[in-house]
Design an enzyme around this catalytic site. Sequence first.
Site, PDB file in Angstrom:
ATOM      1  CG  ASP A  35     -14.249  -2.469  -3.683  1.00 50.55           C
ATOM      2  OD1 ASP A  35     -13.022  -2.577  -3.559  1.00 50.55           O
ATOM      3  OD2 ASP A  35     -14.998  -3.436  -3.974  1.00 50.55           O
ATOM      4  CD  GLU A  89      -7.092  -4.465   0.749  1.00 48.49           C
ATOM      5  OE1 GLU A  89      -7.748  -3.988  -0.166  1.00 48.49           O
ATOM      6  OE2 GLU A  89      -6.338  -5.434   0.627  1.00 48.49           O
ATOM      7  CG  HIS A 114      -2.035  -1.098   1.011  1.00 46.24           C
ATOM      8  ND1 HIS A 114      -2.080  -2.253   1.769  1.00 46.24           N
ATOM      9  CD2 HIS A 114      -3.034  -1.217   0.112  1.00 46.24           C
ATOM     10  CE1 HIS A 114      -3.090  -3.005   1.378  1.00 46.24           C
ATOM     11  NE2 HIS A 114      -3.674  -2.409   0.352  1.00 46.24           N
ATOM     12  CG  ASP A 121      -5.578  -1.592  -4.432  1.00 46.74           C
ATOM     13  OD1 ASP A 121      -5.787  -1.342  -3.220  1.00 46.74           O
ATOM     14  OD2 ASP A 121      -5.012  -2.639  -4.815  1.00 46.74           O
TER      15      ASP A 121
HETATM   16  N1  SAM Z   1      -3.900  -5.600  -3.393  1.00 47.21           N
HETATM   17  C1  SAM Z   1      -4.800  -6.395  -4.206  1.00 47.21           C
HETATM   18  C2  SAM Z   1      -4.124  -6.821  -5.467  1.00 47.21           C
HETATM   19  O1  SAM Z   1      -3.037  -6.326  -5.761  1.00 47.21           O
HETATM   20  O2  SAM Z   1      -4.688  -7.691  -6.151  1.00 47.21           O
HETATM   21  C3  SAM Z   1      -6.084  -5.640  -4.450  1.00 47.21           C
HETATM   22  C4  SAM Z   1      -6.815  -5.429  -3.178  1.00 47.21           C
HETATM   23  S1  SAM Z   1      -8.450  -4.935  -3.136  1.00 47.21           S
HETATM   24  C5  SAM Z   1      -9.101  -6.055  -2.004  1.00 47.21           C
HETATM   25  C6  SAM Z   1      -9.180  -5.445  -4.668  1.00 47.21           C
HETATM   26  C7  SAM Z   1     -10.585  -4.867  -4.762  1.00 47.21           C
HETATM   27  O3  SAM Z   1     -10.986  -4.725  -6.125  1.00 47.21           O
HETATM   28  C8  SAM Z   1     -11.697  -5.720  -4.108  1.00 47.21           C
HETATM   29  O4  SAM Z   1     -12.196  -5.044  -2.981  1.00 47.21           O
HETATM   30  C9  SAM Z   1     -12.756  -5.867  -5.204  1.00 47.21           C
HETATM   31  O5  SAM Z   1     -14.067  -5.795  -4.702  1.00 47.21           O
HETATM   32  C10 SAM Z   1     -12.401  -4.690  -6.106  1.00 47.21           C
HETATM   33  N2  SAM Z   1     -12.892  -4.768  -7.493  1.00 47.21           N
HETATM   34  C11 SAM Z   1     -12.789  -5.802  -8.365  1.00 47.21           C
HETATM   35  N3  SAM Z   1     -13.364  -5.476  -9.534  1.00 47.21           N
HETATM   36  C12 SAM Z   1     -13.847  -4.197  -9.401  1.00 47.21           C
HETATM   37  C13 SAM Z   1     -14.546  -3.305 -10.260  1.00 47.21           C
HETATM   38  N4  SAM Z   1     -14.896  -3.665 -11.515  1.00 47.21           N
HETATM   39  N5  SAM Z   1     -14.868  -2.080  -9.788  1.00 47.21           N
HETATM   40  C14 SAM Z   1     -14.536  -1.713  -8.523  1.00 47.21           C
HETATM   41  N6  SAM Z   1     -13.884  -2.517  -7.642  1.00 47.21           N
HETATM   42  C15 SAM Z   1     -13.545  -3.755  -8.100  1.00 47.21           C
END
Ligand code: SAM
Length: 311
Positions: free
Chosen positions: A116, A97, A73, A166
């Site tokens: 998100d 998160e 992060h 992210d």
């Molecule tokens: N650090 C992680 C990585 O490098 O893979 C990413 C962390 S974060 C938990 C990933 C987030 O992306 C999740 O909360 C998921 O719900 C979100 N996400 C996936 N597809 C998305 C979209 N189309 N629009 C918005 N958020 C999305």
Amino acid sequence: MRNSSDRNLSTAKLFFMEYQTPFSGHFHILKSVLFKRNTRFQDILIAETFDLGRCLIIDGKIQSSTRDEYIYHEVLTHPILTAHPNPQNILIIGGGEGATAREALKHNPTEVDMVDIDVTVFRSVQKYIPQMCSGICENPNFSLIVSDGRKFLESTPRRYDAIIIDVTDPLPKSPSYLLYTKEFYSAVFKSLRKNGIMVTQATSTFYSKYFFLSVVKTLKEIFPIVRPFSAWVPSYGSLWGFVSASKLFDPKKLPPQTIIDRLKNRGIFDLKYYDHNVHKMLFELPRNLSSPINMGEGEIICDENPQYVPI
Ligand code: SAM
């Protein structure tokens, strides 16, 4: 004591295997499962491990762990926000998160919008790993918007100084695979101000090297300044790829003294990984990555021709 094969073959009570390819990966023996839910978007797991502390896992991939989430992060957030002289309006797409928002708020912006698609990620982390999103909900400049990040970008009239992508790694049928395409990055470009800067996580530079190269190549179609960088993230078991793209400011040319001054003037003194020395190191890619990038390897990712990580 020699490793007895029994130990390797022993079936632990709770055994989590993260596949990097169909043929290899890394595993963690778990102390306990704290939360598990299959939402309409993805499969969410929060588990207590012996070596990484608490982990958020989505669709079988570790997203972050309390042991080392600060690395990912800080690396994702601070190089581009420090490269911008005054990042006031910041958009985070994904970042469920809340840790990316936590780091972005350290730059005293007037607005951090976190978009998100799956509110269950944020709610479950708030309950089981609160240190990841500490303080963000109490900050009046933070807003959580529950929406598909691409739909939001393509419809919002808002303009930002910085946009941080992210989202999860692109898997077939995952909600994130269309957030690594030329069409998506065009929407990012449109939503950035004339001196705006963006960054995206760009998966493993080893297990999905071609994908990483393709993200670089795709962003070069849209932005004048594209700077890939990397950092080892223990939880991911790999040298992790990131790509920044900018309309004006070049993070690779940021003088160390400017970094020192901006972090100080913004009151950022509590970082555990990033500083002016690390900044330089991040952007110095090893030859096995810099050479194919310079040769233009990879392909343009577009909606008609999406790309995925191996598993
Ligand atoms: N650090 C992680 C990585 O490098 O893979 C990413 C962390 S974060 C938990 C990933 C987030 O992306 C999740 O909360 C998921 O719900 C979100 N996400 C996936 N597809 C998305 C979209 N189309 N629009 C918005 N958020 C999305």
